[in-house]
Design an enzyme around this catalytic site. Structure first.
Site, PDB file in Angstrom:
ATOM      1  N   CYS A 113      -1.348  -0.835   7.681  1.00 34.52           N
ATOM      2  CA  CYS A 113      -0.631   0.429   7.510  1.00 34.52           C
ATOM      3  C   CYS A 113      -0.637   1.239   8.799  1.00 34.52           C
ATOM      4  O   CYS A 113       0.298   1.984   9.077  1.00 34.52           O
ATOM      5  CB  CYS A 113      -1.258   1.242   6.378  1.00 34.52           C
ATOM      6  SG  CYS A 113      -0.871   0.521   4.784  1.00 34.52           S
ATOM      7  N   CYS A 118      -5.360   1.307   6.080  1.00 33.94           N
ATOM      8  CA  CYS A 118      -5.956   0.043   6.554  1.00 33.94           C
ATOM      9  C   CYS A 118      -5.391  -0.300   7.928  1.00 33.94           C
ATOM     10  O   CYS A 118      -4.285   0.102   8.272  1.00 33.94           O
ATOM     11  CB  CYS A 118      -5.673  -1.078   5.567  1.00 33.94           C
ATOM     12  SG  CYS A 118      -3.959  -1.610   5.573  1.00 33.94           S
ATOM     13  N   GLU A 170       0.951   3.950   1.844  1.00 37.12           N
ATOM     14  CA  GLU A 170       1.500   4.439   3.125  1.00 37.12           C
ATOM     15  C   GLU A 170       2.772   3.672   3.473  1.00 37.12           C
ATOM     16  O   GLU A 170       3.769   4.265   3.907  1.00 37.12           O
ATOM     17  CB  GLU A 170       0.483   4.255   4.266  1.00 37.12           C
ATOM     18  CG  GLU A 170      -0.813   5.022   4.088  1.00 37.12           C
ATOM     19  CD  GLU A 170      -1.867   4.225   3.330  1.00 37.12           C
ATOM     20  OE1 GLU A 170      -1.498   3.370   2.485  1.00 37.12           O
ATOM     21  OE2 GLU A 170      -3.057   4.455   3.576  1.00 37.12           O
ATOM     22  N   HIS A 196       0.837  -1.201   0.000  1.00 36.12           N
ATOM     23  CA  HIS A 196       0.000   0.000   0.000  1.00 36.12           C
ATOM     24  C   HIS A 196       0.872   1.251   0.000  1.00 36.12           C
ATOM     25  O   HIS A 196       2.036   1.229   0.422  1.00 36.12           O
ATOM     26  CB  HIS A 196      -0.903   0.020   1.239  1.00 36.12           C
ATOM     27  CG  HIS A 196      -1.895  -1.109   1.260  1.00 36.12           C
ATOM     28  ND1 HIS A 196      -2.689  -1.389   2.334  1.00 36.12           N
ATOM     29  CD2 HIS A 196      -2.223  -2.017   0.308  1.00 36.12           C
ATOM     30  CE1 HIS A 196      -3.465  -2.429   2.065  1.00 36.12           C
ATOM     31  NE2 HIS A 196      -3.192  -2.827   0.835  1.00 36.12           N
TER      32      HIS A 196
END
Ligand SMILES: NC(=O)c1ccc[n+]([C@@H]2O[C@H](COP(=O)([O-])OP(=O)(O)OC[C@H]3O[C@@H](n4cnc5c(N)ncnc54)[C@H](OP(=O)(O)O)[C@@H]3O)[C@@H](O)[C@H]2O)c1
Length: 354
Positions: free
Chosen positions: A88, A79, A56, A54
């Site tokens: 994350c 998430c 982040e 992801h």
């Protein structure tokens, strides 16, 4: 949200937009790690190709120790669950981020739940911005999680005298290609597939590999492999959606989705649900006049792109069997939100008011 926050979130959305269509069934999110005192960018990332890692996680890894004391701007709520990647939220806490500004909340119960509270209880200031450009960037993901179907954009090319123009050329062609590259699937009706027997590839130089899943919507006659889209080896994926009883003759590489019928055609609502179940977030439909009218009447189009050529066609099928196509669009509750003037055509986008 401060004016600086607004600017950083705007920048994050601009950064992520060209990557739409590359993150599989995960949202195409961007994350910026910013030094709040100097207002400078430390690191940035978009969710990786295929959807993982992801945004982040990538941005924080790239910021390294500099992430401590930073502000993290995330277009979508980070998430907090263990899926195919670690949460994350944990990475944000571990990195020593002091403030998190989120563009739009994630309706996915797995991602949402207590994620923001978890950040707050770690002493991180959290701002949920309700930033409209972030919501627009994630329209596909938000639709999928709330309605179980993709966000639907339809693009239709008409002449100055409201007749169907096909295939698109010039500026219209370029606009369509860009929309194709950013979609997770393109859908056309069988009549159109038969008429032009095209490949539906993205024709922008260097971007052919961004050609998404091509979906043919079968009519009463069904579909067979004589169509280029179905039978010809192209290197691009194809699916056929057909009403349960019509014949479909396709190679094994073509996915066949069966849906219930309605008035002799596949039920369009079921069609969208079937595509939603495949995790498709953004669907581009390039309808002919009949499919456009059926979709508008069923209220299934979220964004209608009408490309109006500056030339009259003088003959050819009318874009709408009843009056002007813009009237059909208005009757479906869509309003004009964007107007672009190109050399040979104007482009209008109509969307559902918030
Ligand atoms: N200018 C543009 O942007 C553009 C884009 C696409 C097409 N076109 C032109 O439009 C013409 C074809 O138009 P069209 O209206 O016949 O075809 P269309 O809009 O492509 O859609 C109708 C096709 O989809 C099938 N279909 C399946 N489910 C349907 C449903 N629920 N509602 C309506 N149709 C459904 C129809 O089956 P049945 O045959 O069984 O009814 C038919 O094959 C071609 O000349 C093409 O060049 C122009």
């Amino acid at each position: 949200m401060s004016p600086e926050d607004q600017r950083w979130l705007d920048a994050a959305v601009r950064y992520a937009t060209p990557f739409l269509g590359t993150t599989g069934d995960n949202p195409c999110a961007a994350a910026l790690v910013v030094d709040p005192s100097r207002q400078t960018l430390i690191a940035r990332a978009v969710t990786a190709r295929g959807g993982r890692p992801h945004a982040e996680a990538i941005a924080l890894a790239s910021a390294g120790l500099e992430a401590a004391g930073s502000t993290l701007y995330a277009t979508l709520q980070p998430c907090h669950h263990w899926g195919r990647t670690p949460p994350c939220v944990d990475a944000i806490v571990r990195a020593g981020v002091m403030r998190v500004v989120v563009g739009v909340a994630d309706p996915d119960p797995l991602a949402a739940a207590t994620g923001l509270e978890q950040l707050q209880s770690a002493g991180i200031e959290v701002v949920l911005a309700e930033h409209a450009p972030s919501a627009a960037l994630h329209a596909g993901h938000l639709h999928l999680r709330t309605d179980g179907r993709p966000h639907v954009t339809a693009m239709l090319v008409v002449s100055a005298d409201d007749r169907i123009v096909s295939p698109a050329a010039g500026a219209a062609r370029a606009v369509l290609d860009l929309q194709r590259a950013r979609a997770d699937a393109i859908l056309i009706g069988a009549a159109m597939a038969r008429h032009h027997n095209q490949q539906l590839a993205v024709a922008i130089p260097g971007l052919a590999a961004r050609t998404p899943l091509r979906v043919v919507l079968a009519g009463a006659q069904g579909i067979d492999r004589s169509l280029n889209l179905v039978g010809r080896l192209s290197g691009y994926r194809t699916a056929v959606i057909a009403e349960s009883r019509v014949p479909v003759d396709a190679p094994a590489s073509v996915e066949v989705l069966r849906v219930a019928g309605l008035n002799g055609h596949p039920d369009l609502r079921e069609v969208l649900t079937a595509l939603g179940k495949k995790g498709l977030q953004n669907l581009l439909i390039e309808p002919g006049p009949r499919l456009a009218a059926a979709l508008l009447q069923a209220g299934l189009i979220d964004c209608f792109g009408l490309i109006v050529s500056k030339d009259a066609a003088n003959d050819g099928p009318p874009a709408a069997s009843t009056g002007k196509v813009a009237k059909l669009i208005a009757a479906a509750g869509l309003v004009e939100t964007e107007h672009q003037n190109h050399d040979t055509a104007t482009l209008k986008f109509y969307r559902r008011p918030a």
